[in-house]
Design a protein around this motif. Structure first.
Motif, PDB file in Angstrom:
ATOM      1  N   ASP A  62      22.318 -21.472  -3.915  1.00 13.26           N
ATOM      2  CA  ASP A  62      22.689 -20.356  -4.770  1.00 13.26           C
ATOM      3  C   ASP A  62      21.827 -20.322  -6.042  1.00 13.26           C
ATOM      4  O   ASP A  62      21.078 -21.073  -6.206  1.00 13.26           O
ATOM      5  CB  ASP A  62      24.138 -19.914  -4.932  1.00 13.26           C
ATOM      6  CG  ASP A  62      24.745 -21.451  -5.605  1.00 13.26           C
ATOM      7  OD1 ASP A  62      24.075 -21.989  -6.304  1.00 13.26           O
ATOM      8  OD2 ASP A  62      25.943 -21.435  -5.395  1.00 13.26           O
ATOM      9  N   MET A  63      22.226 -19.444  -6.949  1.00 13.00           N
ATOM     10  CA  MET A  63      21.530 -19.467  -8.167  1.00 13.00           C
ATOM     11  C   MET A  63      21.943 -20.167  -9.324  1.00 13.00           C
ATOM     12  O   MET A  63      21.446 -19.884 -10.379  1.00 13.00           O
ATOM     13  CB  MET A  63      21.426 -17.967  -8.751  1.00 13.00           C
ATOM     14  CG  MET A  63      20.496 -17.026  -7.847  1.00 13.00           C
ATOM     15  SD  MET A  63      20.310 -15.421  -8.598  1.00 13.00           S
ATOM     16  CE  MET A  63      21.670 -14.393  -7.812  1.00 13.00           C
ATOM     17  N   ALA A  64      23.048 -21.431  -9.071  1.00 15.52           N
ATOM     18  CA  ALA A  64      23.454 -22.159 -10.189  1.00 15.52           C
ATOM     19  C   ALA A  64      22.355 -22.841 -10.551  1.00 15.52           C
ATOM     20  O   ALA A  64      21.615 -23.596  -9.682  1.00 15.52           O
ATOM     21  CB  ALA A  64      24.473 -22.817  -9.465  1.00 15.52           C
ATOM     22  N   SER A  65      22.174 -23.113 -11.931  1.00 12.57           N
ATOM     23  CA  SER A  65      21.087 -24.061 -12.440  1.00 12.57           C
ATOM     24  C   SER A  65      21.229 -25.388 -12.018  1.00 12.57           C
ATOM     25  O   SER A  65      20.451 -26.032 -11.805  1.00 12.57           O
ATOM     26  CB  SER A  65      21.311 -23.657 -13.971  1.00 12.57           C
ATOM     27  OG  SER A  65      22.190 -24.144 -14.468  1.00 12.57           O
ATOM     28  N   GLN A  88      22.507 -10.331  -3.230  1.00 11.14           N
ATOM     29  CA  GLN A  88      23.104  -8.786  -3.020  1.00 11.14           C
ATOM     30  C   GLN A  88      24.431  -8.926  -3.371  1.00 11.14           C
ATOM     31  O   GLN A  88      24.926  -7.676  -3.992  1.00 11.14           O
ATOM     32  CB  GLN A  88      23.172  -8.747  -1.349  1.00 11.14           C
ATOM     33  CG  GLN A  88      21.629  -8.443  -0.825  1.00 11.14           C
ATOM     34  CD  GLN A  88      21.782  -8.285   0.720  1.00 11.14           C
ATOM     35  OE1 GLN A  88      21.129  -8.802   1.522  1.00 11.14           O
ATOM     36  NE2 GLN A  88      22.835  -7.536   1.240  1.00 11.14           N
ATOM     37  N   LYS A  89      25.124  -9.964  -3.516  1.00 11.37           N
ATOM     38  CA  LYS A  89      26.737  -9.909  -4.121  1.00 11.37           C
ATOM     39  C   LYS A  89      26.590  -9.240  -5.371  1.00 11.37           C
ATOM     40  O   LYS A  89      27.554  -8.676  -6.047  1.00 11.37           O
ATOM     41  CB  LYS A  89      27.311 -11.190  -3.915  1.00 11.37           C
ATOM     42  CG  LYS A  89      28.786 -11.188  -4.244  1.00 11.37           C
ATOM     43  CD  LYS A  89      29.302 -12.713  -4.196  1.00 11.37           C
ATOM     44  CE  LYS A  89      30.879 -12.395  -4.455  1.00 11.37           C
ATOM     45  NZ  LYS A  89      30.983 -12.186  -5.995  1.00 11.37           N
ATOM     46  N   LEU A  90      25.586  -9.691  -6.260  1.00  7.62           N
ATOM     47  CA  LEU A  90      25.320  -9.435  -7.739  1.00  7.62           C
ATOM     48  C   LEU A  90      25.283  -7.868  -7.897  1.00  7.62           C
ATOM     49  O   LEU A  90      25.800  -7.477  -8.676  1.00  7.62           O
ATOM     50  CB  LEU A  90      24.260 -10.116  -8.409  1.00  7.62           C
ATOM     51  CG  LEU A  90      24.395 -11.800  -8.537  1.00  7.62           C
ATOM     52  CD1 LEU A  90      23.239 -12.337  -9.351  1.00  7.62           C
ATOM     53  CD2 LEU A  90      25.543 -12.134  -9.609  1.00  7.62           C
ATOM     54  N   ASP A  93      28.556  -6.329  -6.889  1.00  5.75           N
ATOM     55  CA  ASP A  93      29.892  -6.497  -8.040  1.00  5.75           C
ATOM     56  C   ASP A  93      29.271  -5.542  -9.128  1.00  5.75           C
ATOM     57  O   ASP A  93      30.370  -5.120  -9.713  1.00  5.75           O
ATOM     58  CB  ASP A  93      29.608  -7.813  -8.653  1.00  5.75           C
ATOM     59  CG  ASP A  93      30.077  -8.843  -7.706  1.00  5.75           C
ATOM     60  OD1 ASP A  93      30.798  -8.648  -6.882  1.00  5.75           O
ATOM     61  OD2 ASP A  93      29.812 -10.330  -8.087  1.00  5.75           O
ATOM     62  N   ALA A  94      28.048  -5.248  -9.405  1.00  3.50           N
ATOM     63  CA  ALA A  94      27.800  -4.313 -10.493  1.00  3.50           C
ATOM     64  C   ALA A  94      28.088  -2.696  -9.975  1.00  3.50           C
ATOM     65  O   ALA A  94      28.523  -2.079 -10.875  1.00  3.50           O
ATOM     66  CB  ALA A  94      26.169  -4.124 -10.674  1.00  3.50           C
ATOM     67  N   LEU A  95      28.047  -2.660  -8.848  1.00  2.00           N
ATOM     68  CA  LEU A  95      28.360  -1.281  -8.213  1.00  2.00           C
ATOM     69  C   LEU A  95      30.112  -1.045  -8.267  1.00  2.00           C
ATOM     70  O   LEU A  95      30.407  -0.173  -8.991  1.00  2.00           O
ATOM     71  CB  LEU A  95      28.109  -1.340  -6.701  1.00  2.00           C
ATOM     72  CG  LEU A  95      28.655   0.088  -5.759  1.00  2.00           C
ATOM     73  CD1 LEU A  95      28.192   1.355  -6.571  1.00  2.00           C
ATOM     74  CD2 LEU A  95      28.033   0.126  -4.465  1.00  2.00           C
ATOM     75  N   PHE A 213      23.412  -3.338 -13.818  1.00  2.00           N
ATOM     76  CA  PHE A 213      22.077  -3.725 -13.081  1.00  2.00           C
ATOM     77  C   PHE A 213      21.047  -4.260 -13.858  1.00  2.00           C
ATOM     78  O   PHE A 213      20.333  -4.913 -13.217  1.00  2.00           O
ATOM     79  CB  PHE A 213      21.711  -2.465 -12.415  1.00  2.00           C
ATOM     80  CG  PHE A 213      22.482  -2.222 -11.259  1.00  2.00           C
ATOM     81  CD1 PHE A 213      22.245  -2.453  -9.974  1.00  2.00           C
ATOM     82  CD2 PHE A 213      23.672  -1.435 -11.338  1.00  2.00           C
ATOM     83  CE1 PHE A 213      22.756  -2.128  -8.769  1.00  2.00           C
ATOM     84  CE2 PHE A 213      24.390  -0.939 -10.155  1.00  2.00           C
ATOM     85  CZ  PHE A 213      24.014  -1.520  -8.838  1.00  2.00           C
ATOM     86  N   ASN A 214      20.731  -3.771 -15.068  1.00  2.00           N
ATOM     87  CA  ASN A 214      19.727  -4.597 -15.973  1.00  2.00           C
ATOM     88  C   ASN A 214      20.075  -5.933 -16.051  1.00  2.00           C
ATOM     89  O   ASN A 214      19.140  -6.739 -16.348  1.00  2.00           O
ATOM     90  CB  ASN A 214      19.619  -3.773 -17.439  1.00  2.00           C
ATOM     91  CG  ASN A 214      18.996  -2.606 -17.311  1.00  2.00           C
ATOM     92  OD1 ASN A 214      17.980  -2.449 -16.457  1.00  2.00           O
ATOM     93  ND2 ASN A 214      19.410  -1.331 -17.998  1.00  2.00           N
ATOM     94  N   THR A 215      21.281  -6.426 -16.320  1.00  2.00           N
ATOM     95  CA  THR A 215      21.538  -7.769 -16.441  1.00  2.00           C
ATOM     96  C   THR A 215      21.027  -8.688 -15.193  1.00  2.00           C
ATOM     97  O   THR A 215      20.583  -9.694 -15.048  1.00  2.00           O
ATOM     98  CB  THR A 215      23.238  -7.867 -16.551  1.00  2.00           C
ATOM     99  OG1 THR A 215      23.558  -7.296 -17.710  1.00  2.00           O
ATOM    100  CG2 THR A 215      23.540  -9.514 -16.884  1.00  2.00           C
ATOM    101  N   ILE A 216      21.451  -7.904 -14.021  1.00  2.00           N
ATOM    102  CA  ILE A 216      21.071  -8.351 -12.764  1.00  2.00           C
ATOM    103  C   ILE A 216      19.730  -8.769 -12.536  1.00  2.00           C
ATOM    104  O   ILE A 216      19.085  -9.559 -12.183  1.00  2.00           O
ATOM    105  CB  ILE A 216      21.725  -7.539 -11.453  1.00  2.00           C
ATOM    106  CG1 ILE A 216      23.071  -7.633 -11.508  1.00  2.00           C
ATOM    107  CG2 ILE A 216      20.882  -8.167 -10.211  1.00  2.00           C
ATOM    108  CD1 ILE A 216      23.825  -6.648 -10.517  1.00  2.00           C
TER     109      ILE A 216
END
Length: 272
Positions: A62-65, A88-90, A93-95, A213-216
């Motif tokens: 996943d995207m965890a550092s 896609q989950k991100l 979540d934004a939606l 969405f900009n944060t994503i």
């Protein structure tokens, strides 16, 4: 290889490293390490010979550092692939964040209308939309249809979506963005084509003006190469999620985990 985290008992997390070739059976489990701290996980994985670690060609994560750091250190020759479902989950979540905001507005609007009706001494009758829902019901009942592609909606969901999108054009636009992202992953096999379409998607996100969405978009940009590596072999972390489900099912048959050390011993005997 896949790397993920799972909780065994009392929310305590373990880092789980699995071999995709094991197919969730004997030989699947490579390591199960207490905690998610990168340094501790690296220390354990470094006990595997360097030759064997260098033989790993690809790792999904996943995207965890912390996961990124672990893979980079322990499997330096492996291609790192960000799981597309986490990406896609991100977007989903934004939606949903936009839908939930409108739902709270509808709840507040109805509450104020009820109070005003009481003050006027009249009975409150909520507005019923063309599909039979009130605004509050519409926004609550639309949750699951927004996760699905439009061609998989039932007739009732199609009617509900039409009413929802007419009343809330921002939800329609956000749904379109999430659907476009899903199609990029679903329909494309060429990495260069996917790169171009992803860049266009970023532009659409910027033009939409949606803060979430900009944060994503910024998060995606930081992981761009690893997200695009998906299109090399279309590898996902589904095998890791499946293995985590097996662990939870095994834990359930034991009525929970009392002796963690013995539980891990049994898991190793079955899956390692």
């Amino acid at each position: 290889m896949s790397i993920d985290e799972t909780a065994l008992t009392n929310g305590e997390l373990y880092t789980v490293v699995t071999n995709k070739a094991g197919k969730g059976k004997k030989g699947s489990l490579v390591a199960m390490i207490e905690g998610t701290e990168a340094g501790k996980v690296i220390e354990v994985l470094d006990k595997i010979s360097e030759e064997e670690r260098n033989a790993v060609e690809e790792v999904t994560l996943d995207m965890a550092s912390s996961m990124r750091k672990i893979v980079k250190s322990c499997f330096p020759k492996a291609s790192r692939v960000i799981d597309r479902f986490h990406v896609q989950k991100l977007a989903y979540d934004a939606l949903q964040e936009i839908r939930i905001k409108h739902r709270w507005d509808a709840i507040n609007e109805e509450t104020n209308a009820i109070e005003n009706a009481k003050a006027d001494g009249v009975k409150y009758i909520p507005e019923v939309l063309s599909n039979g829902d009130t605004k509050k019901q519409l926004l609550a009942r639309s949750r699951y249809l927004l996760f699905k592609s439009g061609d998989k909606w039932t007739d009732k969901q199609k009617k509900r979506a039409a009413v929802l999108f007419e009343l809330y054009p921002d939800i329609k636009e956000a749904y379109s963005l999430t659907h476009s992202l899903r199609m990029i992953f679903l329909k494309n096999t060429d990495k260069k084509v996917a790169y171009t379409k992803m860049a266009r998607w970023f532009n659409d996100v910027t033009e939409s003006g949606f803060k979430s969405f900009n944060t994503i978009s910024a998060t995606f940009y930081a992981h761009y190469p690893e997200i695009l590596n998906f299109f090399d072999n279309r590898s996902t972390n589904a095998s890791a999620e499946s293995f985590n489900a097996k662990l939870k099912a095994f834990r359930a048959t034991q009525r929970g985990v009392v002796d963690i050390e013995f539980f891990l011993f049994r898991v190793a005997k079955i899956y390692a």
